[in-house]
Design a protein around this motif. Structure first.
Motif: not given
Ligand code: ATP
Ligand code: MG
Length: 354
Positions: A204, A206, A220-221, A303
Motif C-alpha cells: 500500500d 505510504g 500508511v495508508p 497490511r
C-alpha cells in the motif's frame, strides 16, 4: 531439499543491508556483506563480511565464489562492479537498473519515454544552459546534481534567475538537472517487488513527510483517493515490468493538487519509506527482496495495521530508554557516530486498520 540460494551476497553495508541480512536469516539464508567501510552496520548481523573497495578485482572474484547470488543495498555501487560480478553469478537487480537510478537524466528520460510523468526538467552542465533552462522552466526551481545525491544533498532551490550563478557554484558546477518546482499536495511512495518469474506485488502506498530534504515520517495508508492509489500502483508495476527488474524498488511520487502523479525518483533497492512493513505486514519489504532475488515466490503484501514510521536522526536515537518505554517498535542501526541528520534508527507505531 536445500534451497537454491544458501548465501546471498549484499553490496553495501548500511542499515538496509543489515535489515536484509536479518530477513535472509529468517529464511535460512546466510548473508555475506561486501562494503568498503570497516565498521558496517550490516556486517554486525551477517555470516560473512568482505571489507574491500568496489574496484578490488581479487576481492570481487573471491566474493563471487563464496555467494550464490548478489544484490545491492544502495544504488551507487559502480555499475562496473556489478558487470564484473555478473560474469560469475546472477546479480539482481541488474546493473542497468542501477545505472538508470544513478543518473537523474537517465532516470527521467527512462520514465518519460515510457509515458510516465515527472517534474519538468532540463539537463544542465554550463551557466548558459542553466540560464536557458531557467527561462524554460521558470522559478522556483531546483538544481540537482545528476549523480550521488541523497537525503536532499547536492540540491539547491533557485527562487530568482539572478541566483543562477550562486546555485551552480553551490553544487561545484557538477553536471546537473534543473527541475521545475512541484507544488505538490503530498508525497507518496510505492514499494514494489518483482520476482524472477515476472510476478509483481505492491505494498500500500505510504505518505512521506520530509524535513530539510530528509525523510522524517511515513504514514500508511496515504490520504489519497482510490483512483490515485490505483494509478500509483500501476505506475510502479509498469516501471519494474518494462525494466525487467528483479527485487524490491521504491518509487517516490508527488501527488499534484489535481491528483496527477509525477514520479520523483526510483530507488532500485529496499527503501526507507518501506520500513513500516517490518511490523505492518507478515512479509516485510526486506524478506520480499530476499525472496525475489533468491528466486523464491513473492509473499503477500497484505497490511494488517495502519502504521507510522519515524526516522531517528542524529542524536535522537541516544535516549533509547525513553524510546523503548513508549508503545512502539524501536530499531537501532548500530552506527558509531551520530552526526546531525544521520539516520541512526527508526520507530514504528501500529494502530488498528481504519
Ligand atoms: P532521498 O535520497 O531522500 O530520496 P534525494 O537527495 O535523492 O533524496 P529527492 O528525492 O530528489 O532527493 O528530493 C528530496 C525531497 O525534496 C523530495 O522528497 C521533495 O520533498 C523535495 N523535492 C525534490 N524535488 C522537488 C521538486 N521538483 N519540487 C518540489 N519538491 C521537490
Ligand atoms: Mg528522494
Amino acid at each position: 531439499m536445500s534451497a537454491p540460494v544458501q548465501t546471498l551476497g549484499i553490496l553495501g553495508g548500511g542499515q538496509l543491508g543489515r535489515m536484509l541480512a536479518m530477513a535472509a536469516a529468517r529464511l535460512g539464508i546466510k548473508a555475506h556483506i561486501y562494503a568498503p567501510e570497516s565498521n558496517s552496520p550490516a556486517a554486525h548481523v551477517a555470516a560473512g563480511f568482505t571489507c574491500a573497495a568496489y574496484n578490488d578485482l581479487a576481492a570481487l572474484k573471491a566474493f563471487a565464489q563464496s555467494v550464490d547470488v548478489v544484490t545491492t543495498e544502495f544504488e551507487n555501487v559502480p555499475a562496473g562492479t556489478c558487470d564484473i560480478l555478473a560474469n560469475h553469478i546472477p546479480v539482481r537487480p541488474h546493473a542497468r537498473a542501477l545505472e538508470i537510478a544513478q543518473d537523474r537524466v537517465a532516470e527521467k528520460s527512462f520514465l518519460n519515454e515510457r509515458g510516465i510523468a515527472t517534474a519538468p526538467w532540463r539537463a544542465v552542465a554550463t551557466a548558459p544552459e542553466l540560464d536557458a533552462a531557467l527561462k524554460a522552466l521558470g522559478t522556483p526551481s531546483i538544481l540537482k546534481t545528476r549523480r550521488l545525491g541523497y537525503d536532499g544533498k547536492g540540491q539547491v532551490r533557485i527562487t530568482a534567475a539572478k541566483d543562477a550563478a550562486g546555485a551552480l557554484a553551490a553544487i561545484k558546477a557538477a553536471p546537473a538537472v534543473l527541475e521545475g518546482f512541484v507544488d505538490f499536495e503530498r508525497e507518496i511512495s510505492v514499494i514494489v517487488a518483482r520476482g524472477t518469474d515476472g510476478a509483481i506485488a505492491c505494498y500500500d502506498p505510504g505518505e512521506n513527510d520530509h524535513e530539510d530534504g530528509i525523510l522524517r515520517r511515513t504514514t500508511v495508508p496515504a490520504a489519497i483517493s482510490e483512483a490515485t492509489r490505483k494509478s500509483a500502483l500501476e505506475i510502479a508495476r509498469k516501471i519494474v515490468r518494462t525494466l525487467d527488474y528483479v527485487g524490491v524498488m521504491g518509487v517516490e511520487m508527488f501527488v499534484a493538487s489535481d491528483g496527477k502523479l509525477l514520479v520523483n525518483e526510483i530507488a532500485p533497492r529496499v527503501h526507507n519509506t518501506g520500513h513500516w512493513t517490518l511490523e505492518g505486514c507478515a512479509i516485510s519489504q526486506f524478506e520480499q527482496h530476499v525472496r525475489a532475488v533468491c528466486g523464491w515466490p513473492l509473499g503477500s503484501t497484505a497490511r494488517h495495521a495502519d502504521a507510522v514510521m519515524t526516522n531517528l536522526l542524529g542524536s535522537e536515537a541516544d535516549d533509547w530508554q525513553a524510546l523503548a518505554a513508549k508503545d512502539q517498535a524501536v530499531h537501532l542501526y548500530g552506527k558509531g557516530e551520530a552526526r546531525p541528520g544521520r539516520k541512526m534508527g527508526h520507530v514504528t507505531v501500529l494502530s488498528a486498520k481504519a
